[in-house]
Scaffold this motif. Structure first.
Motif, mmCIF file in Angstrom:
data_model
loop_
_atom_site.group_PDB
_atom_site.id
_atom_site.type_symbol
_atom_site.label_atom_id
_atom_site.label_comp_id
_atom_site.label_asym_id
_atom_site.label_seq_id
_atom_site.Cartn_x
_atom_site.Cartn_y
_atom_site.Cartn_z
ATOM 1 N N PHE A 172 8.269 12.024 -12.558
ATOM 2 C CA PHE A 172 8.248 10.721 -13.220
ATOM 3 C C PHE A 172 6.931 10.003 -12.939
ATOM 4 O O PHE A 172 6.311 10.195 -11.889
ATOM 5 N N PHE B 267 9.242 2.286 -16.044
ATOM 6 C CA PHE B 267 9.231 3.716 -16.344
ATOM 7 C C PHE B 267 8.246 4.010 -17.467
ATOM 8 O O PHE B 267 8.222 3.324 -18.489
ATOM 9 N N PHE C 299 2.576 4.872 -9.992
ATOM 10 C CA PHE C 299 3.287 5.678 -9.009
ATOM 11 C C PHE C 299 3.850 6.933 -9.661
ATOM 12 O O PHE C 299 4.488 6.867 -10.715
ATOM 13 N N GLU D 151 24.893 8.042 -0.528
ATOM 14 C CA GLU D 151 23.759 8.554 0.226
ATOM 15 C C GLU D 151 23.058 7.403 0.934
ATOM 16 O O GLU D 151 22.911 6.314 0.380
ATOM 17 N N TYR E 172 12.141 17.340 -10.964
ATOM 18 C CA TYR E 172 12.108 16.322 -12.001
ATOM 19 C C TYR E 172 10.946 15.412 -11.628
ATOM 20 O O TYR E 172 10.843 14.981 -10.480
ATOM 21 N N PHE F 123 8.517 8.776 -3.928
ATOM 22 C CA PHE F 123 7.369 8.209 -4.614
ATOM 23 C C PHE F 123 6.083 8.509 -3.857
ATOM 24 O O PHE F 123 6.074 8.585 -2.623
ATOM 25 N N GLY F 124 4.987 8.617 -4.603
ATOM 26 C CA GLY F 124 3.683 8.647 -3.986
ATOM 27 C C GLY F 124 3.279 7.257 -3.524
ATOM 28 O O GLY F 124 3.986 6.277 -3.782
ATOM 29 N N ALA F 125 2.140 7.178 -2.868
ATOM 30 C CA ALA F 125 1.677 5.897 -2.324
ATOM 31 C C ALA F 125 1.074 4.994 -3.386
ATOM 32 O O ALA F 125 0.810 3.817 -3.130
ATOM 33 N N TYR G 72 5.678 5.883 -13.026
ATOM 34 C CA TYR G 72 6.011 4.473 -13.170
ATOM 35 C C TYR G 72 4.737 3.650 -13.046
ATOM 36 O O TYR G 72 3.791 4.049 -12.379
ATOM 37 N N GLY H 162 0.784 -1.219 0.000
ATOM 38 C CA GLY H 162 0.000 0.000 0.000
ATOM 39 C C GLY H 162 0.821 1.276 0.000
ATOM 40 O O GLY H 162 0.261 2.375 0.133
ATOM 41 N N GLN H 163 2.134 1.132 -0.148
ATOM 42 C CA GLN H 163 3.004 2.300 -0.155
ATOM 43 C C GLN H 163 3.878 2.306 -1.406
ATOM 44 O O GLN H 163 4.097 1.274 -2.035
ATOM 45 N N GLY H 164 4.372 3.478 -1.722
ATOM 46 C CA GLY H 164 5.352 3.565 -2.785
ATOM 47 C C GLY H 164 6.729 3.192 -2.279
ATOM 48 O O GLY H 164 6.947 3.083 -1.067
ATOM 49 N N PRO H 165 7.664 2.973 -3.178
ATOM 50 C CA PRO H 165 9.032 2.656 -2.759
ATOM 51 C C PRO H 165 9.634 3.770 -1.912
ATOM 52 O O PRO H 165 9.423 4.953 -2.187
ATOM 53 N N ARG I 70 11.890 14.321 -7.941
ATOM 54 C CA ARG I 70 13.231 14.567 -7.401
ATOM 55 C C ARG I 70 13.521 16.053 -7.565
ATOM 56 O O ARG I 70 13.305 16.624 -8.629
ATOM 57 N N ASN J 144 20.775 15.165 -4.558
ATOM 58 C CA ASN J 144 21.649 14.234 -5.267
ATOM 59 C C ASN J 144 20.825 13.249 -6.087
ATOM 60 O O ASN J 144 20.778 13.302 -7.288
ATOM 61 N N ASN J 145 20.182 12.340 -5.405
ATOM 62 C CA ASN J 145 19.411 11.344 -6.141
ATOM 63 C C ASN J 145 18.217 10.813 -5.371
ATOM 64 O O ASN J 145 17.682 9.796 -5.710
ATOM 65 N N ASP J 146 17.839 11.508 -4.332
ATOM 66 C CA ASP J 146 16.757 11.040 -3.493
ATOM 67 C C ASP J 146 15.429 11.257 -4.195
ATOM 68 O O ASP J 146 14.955 12.383 -4.299
ATOM 69 N N MET J 147 14.854 10.193 -4.728
ATOM 70 C CA MET J 147 13.591 10.281 -5.446
ATOM 71 C C MET J 147 12.477 9.836 -4.513
ATOM 72 O O MET J 147 12.569 8.779 -3.894
ATOM 73 N N LYS K 149 8.701 11.053 -18.166
ATOM 74 C CA LYS K 149 9.344 11.994 -17.248
ATOM 75 C C LYS K 149 9.177 13.414 -17.758
ATOM 76 O O LYS K 149 9.031 13.657 -18.963
#
Lengths: 115, 114
Positions: free
Chosen positions: B34, B46, B90, A56, B32, B104-106, B36, A40-43, B94, B99-102, B49
């Motif tokens: 996206f 993907f 989804f 990171e 940015y 996501f929605g639920a 998915y 039920g959640q996104g990644p 970002r 840096n690269n922390d993307m 974007k």
């Protein structure tokens, strides 16, 4: 198939055991990511490598979690002393170093069940 | 920190009708964005974007999305839905300053009925 691969696809373990997952990214991709996805959640982002350097780490990545990418190719994610709350789908993704490529390509995931 | 909201857990449409899956975002700088799609027992695939340029971006399988900066939205659309479009979708964002922390929605479960 030249996509991202993950092994195993499923893992059932008892609480307190250690588990290790493997991710093989797309061969020319130098960036590799680990995510955790619960029902039920996104990644949720866990950690990120550029080549062999771990650049990171999320606060979600407790001391029991460790990830490596020793030669800048495949990566492993180890969870020590597993807890029931670790049960989730663990996703790996990779992306290319090209300046115009921002999307990440995901593997099928490893589903972990801690009993 | 960036975040994404997908206000609908579930969207149901009839085959052949247009579909919209909503997404709003929050970032400190420029985003940015996206989309998915996730099919059962498969990894995320993907779709499309938005990085810069035209606000309307076209992606795989006939999907498109429109970036609306004033409304901080990036809704996914398709003019004519197929039963095979049924899946979990989804949205992700970002911040270009990160840096690269993307994030996501639920997710929104789309069901297309014949």
């Amino acid at each position: 198939d030249t996509g991202v691969s993950q092994n195993p696809r499923h893992k059932i373990t008892k609480r307190g055991q250690n588990v290790t997952f493997r991710c093989d990214p797309i061969s020319e991709h130098n960036r590799l990511y680990w995510y955790r996805q619960t029902l039920g959640q996104g990644p949720e982002f866990l950690t990120y490598f550029q080549n062999e350097a771990q650049l990171e780490k999320s606060r979600l990545l407790s001391d029991r979690f460790s990830a490596e990418r020793p030669k800048g190719s495949f990566s492993t994610l180890e969870i020590q002393r597993t807890e029931q709350g670790d049960s989730a789908m663990y996703l790996c993704a990779s992306s290319s170093p090209g300046g115009s490529s921002y999307e990440q390509y995901f593997g099928p995931g490893t589903r972990l069940t801690v009993t | 920190a960036q975040s994404v909201a997908q206000p609908e857990d579930q969207v149901n449409v009839a085959e052949g009708n247009p579909l919209t899956v909503k997404c709003t975002y929050s970032v400190s700088g420029n985003p940015y964005l996206f989309w998915y799609v996730q099919y059962p027992n498969r990894g995320l695939q993907f779709l499309l974007k938005y990085i810069t340029g035209d606000n309307l971006v076209k992606g795989s399988y006939g999907f498109e999305a429109e970036f609306n900066k004033s409304q901080t939205s990036f809704h996914l659309k398709k003019p004519s839905a197929l039963v095979s479009d049924s899946a979990l979708y989804f949205c992700a964002v970002r911040d270009i300053l990160s840096n690269n922390d993307m994030r996501f929605g639920a997710g929104t479960r789309l069901t297309v009925k014949p």
